[in-house]
Design a protein around this motif. Structure first.
Motif, PDB file in Angstrom:
ATOM      1  N   ASP A   1       0.980  -0.744  -0.376  1.00  0.00           N
ATOM      2  CA  ASP A   1       0.333   0.001  -0.152  1.00  0.00           C
ATOM      3  C   ASP A   1       0.866   1.277   0.187  1.00  0.00           C
ATOM      4  O   ASP A   1       0.607   2.201  -0.615  1.00  0.00           O
ATOM      5  CB  ASP A   1      -0.712   0.097   1.055  1.00  0.00           C
ATOM      6  N   PHE A   2       1.554   1.520   0.280  1.00  0.00           N
ATOM      7  CA  PHE A   2       2.815   2.176   0.939  1.00  0.00           C
ATOM      8  C   PHE A   2       3.639   2.540  -0.148  1.00  0.00           C
ATOM      9  O   PHE A   2       3.963   3.463  -1.158  1.00  0.00           O
ATOM     10  CB  PHE A   2       3.757   1.982   2.157  1.00  0.00           C
TER      11      PHE A   2
ATOM     12  N   ARG B   1       0.985   4.191  -2.893  1.00  0.00           N
ATOM     13  CA  ARG B   1       0.668   5.331  -3.017  1.00  0.00           C
ATOM     14  C   ARG B   1       2.460   6.542  -3.048  1.00  0.00           C
ATOM     15  O   ARG B   1       1.444   7.239  -4.074  1.00  0.00           O
ATOM     16  CB  ARG B   1       0.561   6.063  -1.044  1.00  0.00           C
ATOM     17  N   TYR B   2       2.539   5.784  -3.274  1.00  0.00           N
ATOM     18  CA  TYR B   2       4.335   6.985  -3.464  1.00  0.00           C
ATOM     19  C   TYR B   2       4.522   6.376  -4.843  1.00  0.00           C
ATOM     20  O   TYR B   2       5.895   6.386  -5.537  1.00  0.00           O
ATOM     21  CB  TYR B   2       4.426   6.664  -2.921  1.00  0.00           C
ATOM     22  N   LYS B   3       3.314   5.779  -6.373  1.00  0.00           N
ATOM     23  CA  LYS B   3       3.537   5.480  -7.083  1.00  0.00           C
ATOM     24  C   LYS B   3       4.759   4.712  -7.334  1.00  0.00           C
ATOM     25  O   LYS B   3       5.125   4.696  -9.382  1.00  0.00           O
ATOM     26  CB  LYS B   3       3.209   6.355  -7.970  1.00  0.00           C
TER      27      LYS B   3
ATOM     28  N   SER C   1       3.869  13.699  -2.748  1.00  0.00           N
ATOM     29  CA  SER C   1       3.264  13.761  -1.252  1.00  0.00           C
ATOM     30  C   SER C   1       3.968  14.725  -0.254  1.00  0.00           C
ATOM     31  O   SER C   1       2.965  15.526   0.616  1.00  0.00           O
ATOM     32  CB  SER C   1       3.342  12.572  -0.659  1.00  0.00           C
TER      33      SER C   1
ATOM     34  N   LYS D   1      -5.271  11.094   7.579  1.00  0.00           N
ATOM     35  CA  LYS D   1      -4.621  10.749   6.670  1.00  0.00           C
ATOM     36  C   LYS D   1      -4.507   8.521   6.774  1.00  0.00           C
ATOM     37  O   LYS D   1      -5.483   7.654   6.779  1.00  0.00           O
ATOM     38  CB  LYS D   1      -3.096  10.281   6.238  1.00  0.00           C
TER      39      LYS D   1
ATOM     40  N   MET E   1      -7.413   6.518   5.046  1.00  0.00           N
ATOM     41  CA  MET E   1      -7.210   5.192   4.764  1.00  0.00           C
ATOM     42  C   MET E   1      -7.931   3.813   5.152  1.00  0.00           C
ATOM     43  O   MET E   1      -7.974   3.559   4.204  1.00  0.00           O
ATOM     44  CB  MET E   1      -6.070   5.368   4.871  1.00  0.00           C
TER      45      MET E   1
ATOM     46  N   SER F   1      -3.651  -0.722   6.958  1.00  0.00           N
ATOM     47  CA  SER F   1      -3.215   0.620   6.094  1.00  0.00           C
ATOM     48  C   SER F   1      -3.043   1.722   7.809  1.00  0.00           C
ATOM     49  O   SER F   1      -3.079   2.756   7.175  1.00  0.00           O
ATOM     50  CB  SER F   1      -5.298   0.472   6.174  1.00  0.00           C
TER      51      SER F   1
ATOM     52  N   THR G   1       0.738   1.312   7.465  1.00  0.00           N
ATOM     53  CA  THR G   1       1.204   2.822   5.912  1.00  0.00           C
ATOM     54  C   THR G   1       0.735   3.525   6.663  1.00  0.00           C
ATOM     55  O   THR G   1       2.176   4.365   6.380  1.00  0.00           O
ATOM     56  CB  THR G   1      -0.179   2.162   4.936  1.00  0.00           C
TER      57      THR G   1
ATOM     58  N   MET H   1       4.399   6.498   6.604  1.00  0.00           N
ATOM     59  CA  MET H   1       3.713   7.861   6.195  1.00  0.00           C
ATOM     60  C   MET H   1       4.189   9.052   7.368  1.00  0.00           C
ATOM     61  O   MET H   1       4.609  10.276   6.680  1.00  0.00           O
ATOM     62  CB  MET H   1       2.435   8.398   5.220  1.00  0.00           C
TER      63      MET H   1
END
Ligand SMILES: Nc1ncnc2c1ncn2[C@@H]1O[C@H](COP(=O)(O)OP(=O)(O)OP(=O)(O)O)[C@@H](O)[C@H]1O
Ligand SMILES: [Mg+2]
Lengths: 255, 242
Positions: free
Chosen positions: A19-20, A23-25, A34, A76, A80, A106, A109, A113
């Motif tokens: 997931d992390f 999120r940071y593609k 981000s 956040k 999430m 989640s 994650t 972040m």
């Protein structure tokens, strides 16, 4: 619940990390983008409020940035967690796993972040020539408290949102209000009497207050404040878990 | 030893008159007098046991409750009444999938699935190549699942499920979208599983494979258990109620 989380620790780790990355593609650039958001927020709040609350704070920008980072962790993280069940329909309908794992990962994650944002705060602090003092040892404990609050709230929100899809909109409004009510840009310690007591019933407001005390102002956190924060986080966890376990049996029919 | 035991299983689904999916609609509905829902009984008093190494086939018309029964065994949905006991780790293949996430690549999905099944990182890494090869999808290991064809997703899901050595396997319509090559591979796996004494619950409309692989068959009709017995018996009973 703790037994399940331990038994499925490999899965928890995998889910949190994937997931992390999503999120940071999967890119360093995504990571910088981000961080732009909290920094922009910092800029706006600083421009607007530095003049309104002039002499209350030295290093008002650090005051703001720490508040933003910790508030973001909560905001956040719960946003999430709210989607934790709905965003993984396959893992609810096609296989059986204890579903609290989806929420827990989640929250993890969100923790990762938050640590990154805290790193940015650390850089700003160093640039500003402010060295952390020994009172910073409270910070990990404060982080843990926020984590428990995020996990507990997410259990309730993720379960409720699975049944009632507008919970996410209601929560967005509550977060907006919470941003003001938690003192992200206001120093509640300058307030007096009943108003202050009332405002500090909100655990996030108290957490922001004590974290600034120990990180920026070299103040020891009182055990009453710590106990209050930890106890309220555990109450939130208990309520969250109660709601979650009531709704969990029907998840596969609702997602 | 009984690996699966189902005792008086009932399952009701709620079908709201109007689907209420938001709190707002619920609040609004409180003012509305015609609020309510119907219950639909998808399973009525189902009883059976499956022993170690046994294959149980489940057959019946569309909507007779086969998939519902499999989901109850898998524990993704809970029975309204009755008790299901399962001794062993279940690998389920429901709704043509094993819980893959569309936004992740084939490899990442396999890793997550391995973690669901309790494998450690190294155990998973050892198997990834075999899984991709078995599915004939090695070239697509870094492609996101959402860019797979539906047949490819089924292939990947099935290879992942069977290569991670399940104890109990639940299969719902595996053969539905696969091509001939895939069906051949499925049969190879089925033969191997029969030799390895794996416990399997097999739902299919392909009566030929039910006859070939199953030790006993459960026949459902409108959620009722018409009978449980030898494949020949149940298949001819099924044809007679058609
Ligand atoms: N989530 C749900 N909500 C309401 N009704 C449902 C739900 N899932 C299934 N049903 C109903 O339960 C009945 C049994 O469905 P099920 O999917 O178990 O049938 P099936 O035997 O697997 O059929 P098929 O051969 O088409 O796969 C159907 O009438 C279906 O409409
Ligand atoms: Mg079906």
């Amino acid at each position: 619940m703790i037994k399940n989380l331990w038994k499925y620790r490999h899965l928890v780790k995998r889910l949190a990390v994937s997931d992390f990355k999503v999120r940071y593609k999967n890119s360093v650039l995504g990571f910088f983008w981000s961080l732009l958001e909290p920094l922009l927020m910092l800029l706006v709040l600083y421009i607007v409020f530095a003049d309104i609350f002039p002499s209350t704070q030295e290093n008002y920008h650090l005051f703001l940035l720490l508040g933003i980072a910790l508030w973001d962790f909560f905001a956040k993280g719960t946003s999430m967690g709210l989607q934790g069940i709905l965003s993984k329909p396959g893992m609810v309908r096609q296989v059986y796993i204890p579903r609290e794992i989806l929420i827990f990962s989640s929250s993890l994650t969100a923790l990762m972040m938050a640590v990154l944002e805290l790193g940015v705060f650390g850089i700003f602090m160093a640039i500003s020539g402010l060295m952390p003092t020994s009172t910073i040892i409270y910070l990990p404990l404060i982080f843990m408290t926020i984590f428990i609050i995020v996990f507990g709230s997410s259990l309730a929100l993720g379960a409720l949102n699975t049944y009632y899809r507008d919970v996410q909109y209601i929560w967005a409004v509550i977060l907006q209000a919470g941003f003001f009510a938690s003192g992200v840009f206001i120093d509640f310690s300058t307030y007096q009497g009943d108003l202050k007591r009332l405002l500090l019933l909100n655990p996030m407001a108290r957490i922001l207050l004590i974290s600034r005390d120990c990180v920026l102002y070299n103040k020891v956190v009182s055990s009453w404040d710590l106990t209050f924060c930890l106890a309220s986080s555990l109450v939130i966890l208990l309520i969250g878990y109660f709601i979650f376990s009531k709704l969990e049996p029907g998840f596969a029919e609702e997602v | 030893m009984d690996i699966i035991e189902a005792k008086n299983i009932w399952k009701n689904y709620k079908i709201p008159h109007e689907k209420r999916n938001t709190l707002f609609e619920i609040l609004y509905g409180l003012l509305d007098t015609k609020m309510g829902y119907e219950t639909f009984t998808a399973l009525k008093d189902i009883n059976f046991t499956v022993k170690k190494g046994e294959w149980l086939g489940v057959i019946g018309h569309n909507g007779s409750g086969k998939s519902t029964l499999l989901k109850v065994i898998a524990n993704t949905i809970r029975p309204t009444k009755g008790k299901i006991t399962v001794n062993g780790k279940i690998t389920s293949f429901l709704e043509l999938g094993v819980g893959f996430q569309p936004d992740l690549t084939a490899k990442e999905n396999i890793k997550i699935y391995g973690a669901i099944m309790g494998l450690s990182d190294t155990e998973i890494d050892d198997r990834i190549d075999g899984i991709l090869e078995f599915g004939g999808l090695t070239r697509f290991k870094d492609t996101k699942i959402k860019n797979f064809s539906s047949g490819m997703i089924v292939r990947l899901a099935f290879s992942t499920a069977v290569q991670i050595e399940p104890e109990i396997l639940l299969l719902d319509e595996v053969l539905a979208v696969g091509d001939l090559d895939f069906q051949k591979k499925c049969f190879e796996v089925f033969d191997r599983y029969r030799e390895m004494d794996k416990t399997v619950v097999y739902v299919s409309h392909d009566l030929g494979t039910v006859q070939r692989f199953c030790d006993k068959v459960l026949l459902l009709n409108h959620g009722e258990q018409i009978g449980i017995g030898s494949p020949e018996e149940m298949i001819s009973l099924y044809k007679s109620i058609a």
